[in-house]
Scaffold this motif. Structure first.
Motif, PDB file in Angstrom:
ATOM      1  N   THR A  35       0.821  -1.269  -0.004  1.00 18.13           N
ATOM      2  CA  THR A  35       0.053  -0.268   0.063  1.00 18.13           C
ATOM      3  C   THR A  35       1.144   1.040   0.103  1.00 18.13           C
ATOM      4  O   THR A  35       1.997   1.334   0.677  1.00 18.13           O
ATOM      5  CB  THR A  35      -0.925  -0.031   1.281  1.00 18.13           C
ATOM      6  OG1 THR A  35      -0.241   0.069   2.259  1.00 18.13           O
ATOM      7  CG2 THR A  35      -1.995  -1.113   1.354  1.00 18.13           C
ATOM      8  N   PRO A  36       0.483   2.278  -0.734  1.00 17.63           N
ATOM      9  CA  PRO A  36       1.314   3.550  -0.534  1.00 17.63           C
ATOM     10  C   PRO A  36       1.773   3.926   0.816  1.00 17.63           C
ATOM     11  O   PRO A  36       0.781   4.172   1.504  1.00 17.63           O
ATOM     12  CB  PRO A  36       0.366   4.397  -1.616  1.00 17.63           C
ATOM     13  CG  PRO A  36      -0.494   3.951  -2.347  1.00 17.63           C
ATOM     14  CD  PRO A  36      -0.708   2.443  -1.190  1.00 17.63           C
TER      15      PRO A  36
ATOM     16  N   LEU B 251       5.164  10.063  -6.389  1.00 16.97           N
ATOM     17  CA  LEU B 251       6.564  10.498  -6.087  1.00 16.97           C
ATOM     18  C   LEU B 251       7.580   9.196  -6.050  1.00 16.97           C
ATOM     19  O   LEU B 251       8.551   9.351  -6.023  1.00 16.97           O
ATOM     20  CB  LEU B 251       6.374  11.075  -4.748  1.00 16.97           C
ATOM     21  CG  LEU B 251       5.705  12.302  -4.626  1.00 16.97           C
ATOM     22  CD1 LEU B 251       5.555  12.908  -3.175  1.00 16.97           C
ATOM     23  CD2 LEU B 251       6.422  13.512  -5.327  1.00 16.97           C
ATOM     24  N   GLY B 252       7.006   8.078  -6.047  1.00 10.74           N
ATOM     25  CA  GLY B 252       7.754   6.999  -6.105  1.00 10.74           C
ATOM     26  C   GLY B 252       8.149   6.355  -7.361  1.00 10.74           C
ATOM     27  O   GLY B 252       8.628   5.336  -7.748  1.00 10.74           O
ATOM     28  N   ALA B 253       7.401   6.850  -8.465  1.00  4.73           N
ATOM     29  CA  ALA B 253       7.502   6.455  -9.761  1.00  4.73           C
ATOM     30  C   ALA B 253       8.886   6.467 -10.314  1.00  4.73           C
ATOM     31  O   ALA B 253       9.621   7.498  -9.971  1.00  4.73           O
ATOM     32  CB  ALA B 253       6.448   7.266 -10.708  1.00  4.73           C
TER      33      ALA B 253
ATOM     34  N   GLY C 170       6.760  -2.100  -8.858  1.00  3.68           N
ATOM     35  CA  GLY C 170       6.854  -0.616  -8.722  1.00  3.68           C
ATOM     36  C   GLY C 170       7.436  -0.061  -7.630  1.00  3.68           C
ATOM     37  O   GLY C 170       7.440   1.369  -7.290  1.00  3.68           O
ATOM     38  N   ALA C 171       7.666  -0.772  -6.585  1.00  4.69           N
ATOM     39  CA  ALA C 171       8.309  -0.657  -5.260  1.00  4.69           C
ATOM     40  C   ALA C 171       9.803   0.090  -5.269  1.00  4.69           C
ATOM     41  O   ALA C 171      10.525  -0.242  -6.441  1.00  4.69           O
ATOM     42  CB  ALA C 171       8.107  -1.764  -4.337  1.00  4.69           C
ATOM     43  N   THR C 172      10.130   0.705  -4.357  1.00  2.00           N
ATOM     44  CA  THR C 172      11.353   1.369  -4.311  1.00  2.00           C
ATOM     45  C   THR C 172      12.429   0.778  -3.427  1.00  2.00           C
ATOM     46  O   THR C 172      11.724   0.986  -2.057  1.00  2.00           O
ATOM     47  CB  THR C 172      11.428   2.943  -4.326  1.00  2.00           C
ATOM     48  OG1 THR C 172      10.699   3.557  -5.243  1.00  2.00           O
ATOM     49  CG2 THR C 172      12.706   3.528  -4.238  1.00  2.00           C
ATOM     50  N   ALA C 173      13.448   0.448  -3.428  1.00  2.00           N
ATOM     51  CA  ALA C 173      14.439   0.058  -2.425  1.00  2.00           C
ATOM     52  C   ALA C 173      15.127   1.194  -1.812  1.00  2.00           C
ATOM     53  O   ALA C 173      15.818   1.960  -2.575  1.00  2.00           O
ATOM     54  CB  ALA C 173      15.686  -0.977  -2.971  1.00  2.00           C
TER      55      ALA C 173
ATOM     56  N   ILE D 133       1.303  -1.657  -8.712  1.00  2.00           N
ATOM     57  CA  ILE D 133       0.692  -2.297  -7.397  1.00  2.00           C
ATOM     58  C   ILE D 133       1.601  -1.980  -6.211  1.00  2.00           C
ATOM     59  O   ILE D 133       0.941  -1.786  -5.053  1.00  2.00           O
ATOM     60  CB  ILE D 133       0.570  -3.970  -7.446  1.00  2.00           C
ATOM     61  CG1 ILE D 133       0.058  -4.590  -6.447  1.00  2.00           C
ATOM     62  CG2 ILE D 133       1.967  -4.358  -7.766  1.00  2.00           C
ATOM     63  CD1 ILE D 133      -1.354  -4.016  -6.122  1.00  2.00           C
ATOM     64  N   GLY D 134       2.821  -1.713  -6.585  1.00  2.00           N
ATOM     65  CA  GLY D 134       4.074  -1.482  -5.540  1.00  2.00           C
ATOM     66  C   GLY D 134       4.358   0.003  -5.438  1.00  2.00           C
ATOM     67  O   GLY D 134       5.435   0.519  -4.833  1.00  2.00           O
ATOM     68  N   LEU D 135       3.629   0.914  -6.220  1.00  2.00           N
ATOM     69  CA  LEU D 135       3.985   2.338  -6.221  1.00  2.00           C
ATOM     70  C   LEU D 135       3.779   2.883  -5.012  1.00  2.00           C
ATOM     71  O   LEU D 135       2.871   2.837  -4.259  1.00  2.00           O
ATOM     72  CB  LEU D 135       3.147   2.932  -7.103  1.00  2.00           C
ATOM     73  CG  LEU D 135       3.575   4.432  -7.919  1.00  2.00           C
ATOM     74  CD1 LEU D 135       4.862   4.205  -8.408  1.00  2.00           C
ATOM     75  CD2 LEU D 135       2.551   4.922  -9.012  1.00  2.00           C
TER      76      LEU D 135
END
Length: 358
Positions: free
Chosen positions: A192-193, A312-314, A265-268, A231-233
């Motif tokens: 979730t964001p 913002l995480g894109a 789409g998640a960010t490490a 989904i992971g943004l």
């Protein structure tokens, strides 16, 4: 947490002066605090008693043990707690199985009950009972929550993850922590964001996921493929992998976790760690963990902004090498550089800076 507490520790010493596996996390946590010089950390906050269990028969074979006492783990724990400022409510008990544990255990318990009742009453503010956090929660309810998730077959990842979550909730971190086996949670609930996730996972057999995270991992790969990049943004994560380089699929699952999260789409926010059991599992994990706290704190500070605006995480769109070269030829004056996309599981993308406060 500044809330006073009362604790009773029962710890067994086994071969080579080591605590039993279930006590290892606890003992290492307090020893790290002592080595860090945090004298007085628990002053006025913790009252405790320690009971040690051991067996002098383990000391007979000096080729298999370096322990100086059959209750060395209990002595080490007691010493660490005193250094950290905790208040001892009862003299340390030391039971020896060689002569009968009950010989020391029963009289120690008889002397324990009255001071323990007083300690509990004081911790509860004068009442006989009190509340607390849930079984999977740690720390207060304020601030961003960091979710620690483990996948473990032999118990090492479980122990390391729980210890990390406990330390994350320590005073001054500025965020709370929750810890679960991955199969205890739903993928869509954690992706979730604004979420901040730390995975501790090992590979088993020929690169299979551990039993307590296999369903989670299957669903993660499925949603990452179906809803790639969306989904992971707004989710920030890091992965600590455990493995043994003697196996052909070394780090197979941890690296696959990184790839699935990136695809989602998640960010490490911190580079993946790869702890090799042949080189010293816990030593590596402690070093990796020491470097975790600063970027984790930054991630939690940025989490509210991502929750409000996941975009913002894109990440920049992936561009092939050929397309990048063609674009460069067309516009030699371009000020930004287009980079070749990679599916290297070790690649980490830094999250953007949080907006300055108004």
């Amino acid at each position: 947490d500044a809330t006073p507490a009362a604790a009773l520790f029962v710890v067994e010493t086994i071969e080579n002066a080591q605590p039993a596996e279930a006590a290892g996390t606890c003992l290492r946590f307090y020893n790290r605090k002592r080595k860090a010089g945090e004298k007085g950390l628990f002053a006025g906050k913790l009252r405790y008693a320690v009971l040690g269990l051991g067996d002098t028969n383990l000391l007979l074979d000096r080729q298999s043990t370096t322990a100086k006492d059959c209750n060395q783990s209990a002595q080490t724990l007691d010493s660490a707690l005193k250094f950290l400022g905790a208040e001892q409510i009862c003299t340390r008990g030391e039971a020896n199985d060689a002569v009968g544990l009950e010989e020391a255990f029963e009289p120690w318990c008889d002397a324990l009950w009255a001071p323990l009742a007083d300690a509990v009453k004081a911790a509860c503010g004068g009442s006989d009972g009190g509340g607390g956090t849930g079984s999977n929660g740690a720390g207060s309810s304020s601030g961003t929550e960091v979710h620690f998730l483990y996948g473990s077959q032999t118990g090492n990842a479980t122990e390391i993850c729980k210890a990390m979550a406990a330390e994350a909730a320590a005073v001054g971190r500025g965020f709370t922590a929750r810890c679960n086996a991955m199969n205890e949670v739903a993928v869509t609930d954690v992706l979730t964001p604004g979420a901040v996730l730390v995975f501790v996972v090992s590979s088993t057999g020929d690169g299979d996921a551990p039993d307590n995270c296999d369903a989670f991992f299957t669903r993660l790969k499925r949603v990452a493929k179906k809803e790639a990049g969306t989904i992971g943004l707004g989710v920030q994560y890091s992965v600590l992998g455990l493995g043994d380089q003697n196996y052909s699929a070394f780090m197979g699952i941890p690296r696959s976790f990184t790839m699935a999260m990136e695809k989602a789409g998640a960010t490490a926010f911190y580079p993946r760690g790869e702890a090799d059991d042949t080189l010293g599992l816990y030593e590596y994990c402690e070093t990796w963990q020491d470097g975790l706290w600063a970027p984790l704190k930054s991630a939690t500070e940025f989490a509210p902004a991502l929750k409000a605006n996941p975009e913002l995480g894109a990440k920049p769109p992936k561009v092939s090498a050929a397309a990048a070269a063609a674009a460069a030829e067309k516009s030699a004056e371009a000020s930004s550089t287009m980079t070749t996309a990679t599916d290297d599981a070790a690649a980490v993308v830094a999250f953007p800076k949080a907006p300055a406060a108004a």
